[in-house]
Enzyme design. Structure first.
Site, short mmCIF file in Angstrom:
data_model
loop_
_atom_site.label_atom_id
_atom_site.label_comp_id
_atom_site.label_asym_id
_atom_site.label_seq_id
_atom_site.Cartn_x
_atom_site.Cartn_y
_atom_site.Cartn_z
CG ASP A 65 -1.88 -1.07 0.97
OD1 ASP A 65 -2.22 -1.50 0.06
OD2 ASP A 65 -2.27 -1.59 2.21
N GLY A 97 -4.43 -4.38 -3.58
CA GLY A 97 -5.22 -3.56 -4.10
C GLY A 97 -4.90 -2.26 -4.48
CG HIS A 98 -2.00 -2.35 -7.18
ND1 HIS A 98 -1.45 -2.95 -7.79
CD2 HIS A 98 -1.53 -2.65 -5.82
CE1 HIS A 98 -0.63 -4.00 -7.35
NE2 HIS A 98 -0.87 -3.72 -5.90
CD GLN A 132 0.86 -8.89 -2.76
OE1 GLN A 132 1.47 -9.54 -3.55
NE2 GLN A 132 -0.19 -8.80 -2.94
CE LYS A 174 2.37 -2.68 -4.29
NZ LYS A 174 2.20 -1.99 -3.07
P1 GDP Z 1 -0.79 0.25 -3.63
O1 GDP Z 1 -1.07 -1.12 -3.10
O2 GDP Z 1 0.74 0.30 -3.20
O3 GDP Z 1 -1.23 0.60 -5.11
O4 GDP Z 1 -1.61 1.37 -2.79
P2 GDP Z 1 -3.06 1.56 -2.41
O5 GDP Z 1 -3.48 1.94 -3.38
O6 GDP Z 1 -3.55 0.29 -1.43
O7 GDP Z 1 -2.89 2.51 -1.26
C1 GDP Z 1 -2.49 3.92 -1.47
C2 GDP Z 1 -3.68 4.97 -1.03
O8 GDP Z 1 -3.04 6.20 -0.94
C3 GDP Z 1 -4.75 5.09 -2.17
O9 GDP Z 1 -5.95 5.18 -1.46
C4 GDP Z 1 -4.24 5.99 -2.97
O10 GDP Z 1 -5.32 6.81 -3.58
C5 GDP Z 1 -3.65 7.00 -1.86
N1 GDP Z 1 -2.62 7.89 -2.50
C6 GDP Z 1 -1.55 7.54 -3.31
N2 GDP Z 1 -0.80 8.42 -3.14
C7 GDP Z 1 -0.92 9.34 -2.78
C8 GDP Z 1 -0.62 10.80 -2.30
O11 GDP Z 1 0.58 11.27 -2.49
N3 GDP Z 1 -1.13 11.40 -1.58
C9 GDP Z 1 -2.46 10.98 -0.62
N4 GDP Z 1 -3.00 11.75 0.49
N5 GDP Z 1 -2.92 9.72 -1.35
C10 GDP Z 1 -2.31 9.23 -2.01
P1 IMO Z 2 -0.87 -4.16 -2.19
O1 IMO Z 2 -0.53 -4.79 -3.67
C1 IMO Z 2 -1.01 -4.62 2.18
C2 IMO Z 2 -0.56 -8.64 3.75
C3 IMO Z 2 -1.99 -8.83 4.70
C4 IMO Z 2 -1.52 -9.95 5.63
C5 IMO Z 2 -0.40 -10.60 4.78
C6 IMO Z 2 -0.69 -12.29 4.26
O2 IMO Z 2 -2.14 -3.48 -2.30
O3 IMO Z 2 0.24 -3.49 -1.66
P2 IMO Z 2 -2.38 -12.97 2.23
O4 IMO Z 2 -3.77 -12.48 1.96
O5 IMO Z 2 -1.35 -12.37 1.05
O6 IMO Z 2 -2.05 -14.06 2.64
O7 IMO Z 2 -2.12 -11.95 3.71
O8 IMO Z 2 -0.17 -9.70 3.72
N1 IMO Z 2 -1.23 -8.27 2.37
C7 IMO Z 2 -1.00 -6.86 2.07
N2 IMO Z 2 -0.85 -5.64 2.80
N3 IMO Z 2 -1.00 -4.54 0.75
C8 IMO Z 2 -0.95 -5.44 -0.20
O9 IMO Z 2 -1.05 -5.66 -1.30
C9 IMO Z 2 -1.16 -6.86 0.78
N4 IMO Z 2 -1.47 -8.12 0.18
C10 IMO Z 2 -1.25 -8.82 1.37
O10 IMO Z 2 -2.67 -7.97 5.17
O11 IMO Z 2 -0.83 -9.16 6.65
MG MG Z 3 -2.84 -1.78 -1.84
#
Ligand code: GDP
Ligand code: IMO
Ligand code: MG
Length: 406
Positions: A18, A45-46, A210, A21
């Site tokens: 999270d 979840g991206h 991840q 990416k």
């Molecule tokens: P990922 O799994 O690495 O793709 O990241 P996620 O999408 O799960 O989580 C990142 C969260 O931060 C999402 O809700 C994005 O919309 C938000 N986000 C990403 N970049 C920024 C930023 O520069 N500032 C803020 N405030 N939110 C951001």
């Molecule tokens: P993105 O790509 C954050 C974490 C889960 C748990 C551990 C194992 O959005 O960054 P699993 O279901 O993979 O067996 O869970 O890994 N986890 C993540 N945490 N971002 C993710 O993906 C994750 N994918 C798995 O919360 O701690």
């Molecule tokens: Mg994510």
């Protein structure tokens, strides 16, 4: 030595996932012909925001809002319903999903994997990992145990029936064949497809899922996911050699978050942690769980920079830190008074050393160049860059595509 083919660049998260990416890959993808995922499944979840459009992708690569091909590599584990649901949702928005391809080597996640995941979590009791419950671990177990079902198998009806019967899941044969029929146009010989693209000079961007600290081999085991999330995992997950890799960009949040159980040395259990959670909207995209929050951890960041062989880095969510009087950076770990390394992150009694930096009050969301950041924000960013030991490509200051300081 001559290079045999064009190289591909990698983007990986270097904390516990999270990091942002998805939005960074979306931005880079404008300069590439293809975005390829190499591991994980719909545990990811991206999020992407372009103007008013908001997307949360789980398995489809984050280049979907750009004009490029999208490839789900052989190292992934994919639920048929999850993938079809995502394809349908994207098609409904008018997005061309015919350019999405999945490798014949990817493994299928079945409902019995999700059931096993939940049962194993329940059996662990207070040692539960906090998985996403999507069956990711059990699907990788089946792969390693040589009892998994690959996407290649889906092309052969008799084989699907045979394997699911052997598995004692005859009731899944019909629904699996029906879904396989719909997915058939997307399934390709993954090795041919990707190498064909590289050999013809197409620019490929590899997307990590991840984060490095969730890597099954090098993360905070056993509180990890079940795949290799670090840059080396891209070679395995896509079937390419190390010589085919070009740049390796690490995405890192300006502070730290983690979802699920496991060690988190810089975690803040107080109102500062609460404040990071609400300012950063730190709730999981997949499960909606609140993310644990803490200061930037330089020990973890240096560890991850090494694991990945980073050549560049991107800092995300810097805007979230506006308004804090001072910002902590964990610069060292100690155990019984002696210096400790990231490998000791989970040892009870671990203490952290914190370096304090001045905070800033300015709203950063409109800043578009790194040099244009207010002095204290710039000093913080330069400190992180020094810790990471590689140059910064950009800093994100908001979730929308254009909210980047470059
Ligand atoms: P990922 O799994 O690495 O793709 O990241 P996620 O999408 O799960 O989580 C990142 C969260 O931060 C999402 O809700 C994005 O919309 C938000 N986000 C990403 N970049 C920024 C930023 O520069 N500032 C803020 N405030 N939110 C951001
Ligand atoms: P993105 O790509 C954050 C974490 C889960 C748990 C551990 C194992 O959005 O960054 P699993 O279901 O993979 O067996 O869970 O890994 N986890 C993540 N945490 N971002 C993710 O993906 C994750 N994918 C798995 O919360 O701690
Ligand atoms: Mg994510």
């Amino acid at each position: 030595m001559n290079k045999r083919e064009n190289t591909a660049d990698i983007v990986v998260g270097i904390q516990w996932g999270d990091e942002g990416k998805g939005r960074i890959v979306d931005w880079y993808a404008g300069r590439y012909d293809m975005v390829a995922r190499f591991g994980g499944g719909d545990n990811a979840g991206h999020s992407i925001e372009v103007g008013e459009e908001k997307l949360a992708l789980r398995i489809v690569p984050s280049g979907v809002m750009q004009n490029c091909e999208l490839f789900i590599g052989g190292g992934t584990v994919v639920s048929l319903d999850g993938l079809l649901g995502e394809l349908d949702a994207l098609a409904q928005r008018g997005i061309d999903v015919s350019r999405i391809r999945i490798s014949d080597r990817a493994h299928v996640v079945f409902p019995y994997h999700a059931q096993a995941d939940k049962a194993s979590e329940a059996a662990r009791g207070d040692r539960s990992i906090g998985t996403t419950g999507r069956g990711i671990g059990p699907a990788y177990v089946d792969k390693a145990a040589r009892s998994g079902i690959q996407f290649a198998d889906l092309l052969d009806e008799a084989l699907v029936a045979d394997k699911l019967t052997f598995r004692g899941s005859r009731d899944l044969i019909e629904p699996t064949l029906e879904r396989a029929q719909r997915l058939r146009p997307h399934i390709v010989d993954g090795v041919d497809y990707l190498h064909g693209a590289l050999e013809s000079g197409r620019k490929v961007l590899i997307e990590g899922a991840q984060g490095s600290l969730l890597d099954v081999g090098y993360g905070t085991y056993p509180y990890v996911t079940s795949s290799h999330t670090i840059a080396g995992g891209a070679c395995i997950g896509l079937g390419i050699g190390p010589s085919a890799i070009g740049r390796i960009v690490g995405v890192v949040k300006a502070y730290t978050t983690r979802v699920g159980g496991g060690p988190f040395p810089s975690e803040l259990h107080d109102e500062t942690g609460e404040r990071l959670r609400s300012a950063g909207a730190e709730f999981g995209v997949v499960t909606g769980r609140p993310r644990r929050c803490g200061w930037f951890d330089a020990v973890a960041a240096k560890y991850a920079a090494r694991l990945n062989g980073l050549t560049a880095a991107v800092i995300t969510k810097l805007d979230v830190l506006s308004g804090f009087e001072r910002l902590g950076i964990v610069t060292g770990y100690r155990l019984n008074g002696a210096p400790a390394g990231f490998g000791q992150a989970g040892v009870p009694g671990l203490e952290t050393e914190i370096e304090w930096m001045d905070g800033w009050q300015e709203d950063l969301r409109g800043v578009r160049s790194i040099a244009g950041l207010p002095p204290k924000a710039l000093a913080y960013v330069r400190r992180l860059e020094t810790i990471l030991g590689v140059p910064l490509d950009c800093v994100s200051v908001g979730p929308e595509r254009s909210q980047l300081a470059v």
